[in-house]
Enzyme design. Sequence first.
Site, mmCIF file in Angstrom:
data_model
loop_
_atom_site.group_PDB
_atom_site.id
_atom_site.type_symbol
_atom_site.label_atom_id
_atom_site.label_comp_id
_atom_site.label_asym_id
_atom_site.label_seq_id
_atom_site.Cartn_x
_atom_site.Cartn_y
_atom_site.Cartn_z
ATOM 1 N N ASP A 32 -9.679 -12.416 -7.714
ATOM 2 C CA ASP A 32 -9.324 -11.361 -8.281
ATOM 3 C C ASP A 32 -10.003 -10.616 -8.902
ATOM 4 O O ASP A 32 -10.636 -11.107 -9.757
ATOM 5 C CB ASP A 32 -7.873 -11.625 -8.923
ATOM 6 C CG ASP A 32 -6.790 -9.869 -8.738
ATOM 7 O OD1 ASP A 32 -6.266 -9.641 -8.618
ATOM 8 O OD2 ASP A 32 -8.025 -9.344 -10.428
ATOM 9 N N ASN A 88 4.263 -9.011 -7.188
ATOM 10 C CA ASN A 88 4.808 -7.702 -7.706
ATOM 11 C C ASN A 88 6.139 -7.129 -6.031
ATOM 12 O O ASN A 88 4.852 -7.165 -5.554
ATOM 13 C CB ASN A 88 3.943 -6.722 -9.029
ATOM 14 C CG ASN A 88 3.647 -8.629 -9.782
ATOM 15 O OD1 ASN A 88 4.635 -8.928 -10.749
ATOM 16 N ND2 ASN A 88 2.632 -7.962 -10.098
ATOM 17 N N GLN A 95 3.436 -3.563 -9.325
ATOM 18 C CA GLN A 95 3.067 -3.679 -8.636
ATOM 19 C C GLN A 95 2.223 -2.612 -8.301
ATOM 20 O O GLN A 95 2.492 -1.022 -8.196
ATOM 21 C CB GLN A 95 3.585 -4.315 -6.615
ATOM 22 C CG GLN A 95 3.083 -4.181 -5.269
ATOM 23 C CD GLN A 95 3.472 -3.961 -4.284
ATOM 24 O OE1 GLN A 95 4.897 -3.429 -4.314
ATOM 25 N NE2 GLN A 95 3.633 -4.503 -3.592
ATOM 26 N N HIS A 101 0.860 -9.316 -1.612
ATOM 27 C CA HIS A 101 -0.249 -10.212 -2.064
ATOM 28 C C HIS A 101 0.986 -10.876 -2.951
ATOM 29 O O HIS A 101 1.434 -10.230 -3.664
ATOM 30 C CB HIS A 101 -1.284 -9.651 -2.282
ATOM 31 C CG HIS A 101 -1.078 -8.946 -3.529
ATOM 32 N ND1 HIS A 101 -0.883 -7.228 -3.960
ATOM 33 C CD2 HIS A 101 -0.693 -8.564 -5.078
ATOM 34 C CE1 HIS A 101 -0.396 -6.404 -4.693
ATOM 35 N NE2 HIS A 101 -0.812 -7.325 -5.760
ATOM 36 N N HIS A 103 -0.404 -13.189 -6.512
ATOM 37 C CA HIS A 103 -1.189 -14.170 -7.221
ATOM 38 C C HIS A 103 -1.276 -15.299 -7.422
ATOM 39 O O HIS A 103 0.207 -15.769 -7.556
ATOM 40 C CB HIS A 103 -0.785 -13.057 -8.751
ATOM 41 C CG HIS A 103 -0.722 -11.988 -8.839
ATOM 42 N ND1 HIS A 103 -1.837 -10.762 -9.318
ATOM 43 C CD2 HIS A 103 -0.428 -10.968 -8.106
ATOM 44 C CE1 HIS A 103 -1.511 -10.008 -9.286
ATOM 45 N NE2 HIS A 103 -0.410 -9.557 -8.279
HETATM 46 P P1 5GP Z 1 -0.455 -5.814 -8.620
HETATM 47 O O1 5GP Z 1 -0.713 -5.279 -9.965
HETATM 48 O O2 5GP Z 1 -0.701 -5.070 -7.258
HETATM 49 O O3 5GP Z 1 0.145 -7.611 -8.494
HETATM 50 O O4 5GP Z 1 -1.983 -6.667 -8.601
HETATM 51 C C1 5GP Z 1 -3.202 -6.166 -7.742
HETATM 52 C C2 5GP Z 1 -3.860 -6.971 -8.474
HETATM 53 O O5 5GP Z 1 -4.910 -6.711 -7.685
HETATM 54 C C3 5GP Z 1 -4.724 -6.652 -9.765
HETATM 55 O O6 5GP Z 1 -4.990 -7.770 -10.154
HETATM 56 C C4 5GP Z 1 -6.603 -6.198 -9.708
HETATM 57 O O7 5GP Z 1 -6.861 -6.844 -10.077
HETATM 58 C C5 5GP Z 1 -6.394 -6.626 -7.690
HETATM 59 N N1 5GP Z 1 -7.417 -5.472 -7.417
HETATM 60 C C6 5GP Z 1 -7.548 -4.067 -7.113
HETATM 61 N N2 5GP Z 1 -8.785 -3.458 -6.278
HETATM 62 C C7 5GP Z 1 -8.979 -4.821 -5.786
HETATM 63 C C8 5GP Z 1 -10.099 -4.947 -5.209
HETATM 64 O O8 5GP Z 1 -10.791 -4.100 -4.281
HETATM 65 N N3 5GP Z 1 -11.055 -6.568 -5.446
HETATM 66 C C9 5GP Z 1 -10.203 -7.318 -5.790
HETATM 67 N N4 5GP Z 1 -10.976 -8.770 -5.017
HETATM 68 N N5 5GP Z 1 -8.763 -7.248 -5.784
HETATM 69 C C10 5GP Z 1 -8.374 -5.926 -7.093
#
Ligand code: 5GP
Length: 136
Positions: A32, A88, A95, A101, A103
């Site tokens: 991440d 999420n 999300q 995805h 975590h």
């Molecule tokens: P969510 O909030 O959707 O469960 O988590 C999305 C996650 O994706 C966040 O922890 C954010 O830091 C990560 N993220 C968003 N864009 C990118 C990206 O371009 N590359 C990587 N490696 N992580 C990303």
Amino acid sequence: MRKANCIFCKIATGEIPSRTLYEDDDFKVILDLEPATKGHALILPKSHADNLYELPDEIAEKVLKLAKQMAINMTEKLGADGFNLVQNNGTVAGQTVHHFHMHLIPRYADDGQDINWEKSQPSSEDLDAVKEQIVG
Ligand code: 5GP
Ligand code: ZN
């Protein structure tokens, strides 16, 4: 299947580079970019599904097995003290990227993170009603 303009589709297919920890035919596991803790990573299915509701069963079956393998390996390599799996679904649930995805969050005794929620105290009747709503 890819979805146009999906950042995780682009990462999963290699169009956008990522720090890849593991890859097979179905998944890519990447670091991440804004980690909660050292080693915070994401399991990405290569085929697009918006969220858990849309995830094919055969991919869903494999996700937890991969998460377990990654957790064991990362805990050992990073010297973690514990591990959170977080997943999420939907904006209201936090999300932000609408490509399924999971975590992988290594935890350390001194990491200062608080991945938690406010507890509530429903009555016994309230709990019964919720149970009936789900199974009744
Ligand atoms: P969510 O909030 O959707 O469960 O988590 C999305 C996650 O994706 C966040 O922890 C954010 O830091 C990560 N993220 C968003 N864009 C990118 C990206 O371009 N590359 C990587 N490696 N992580 C990303
Ligand atoms: Zn996608």
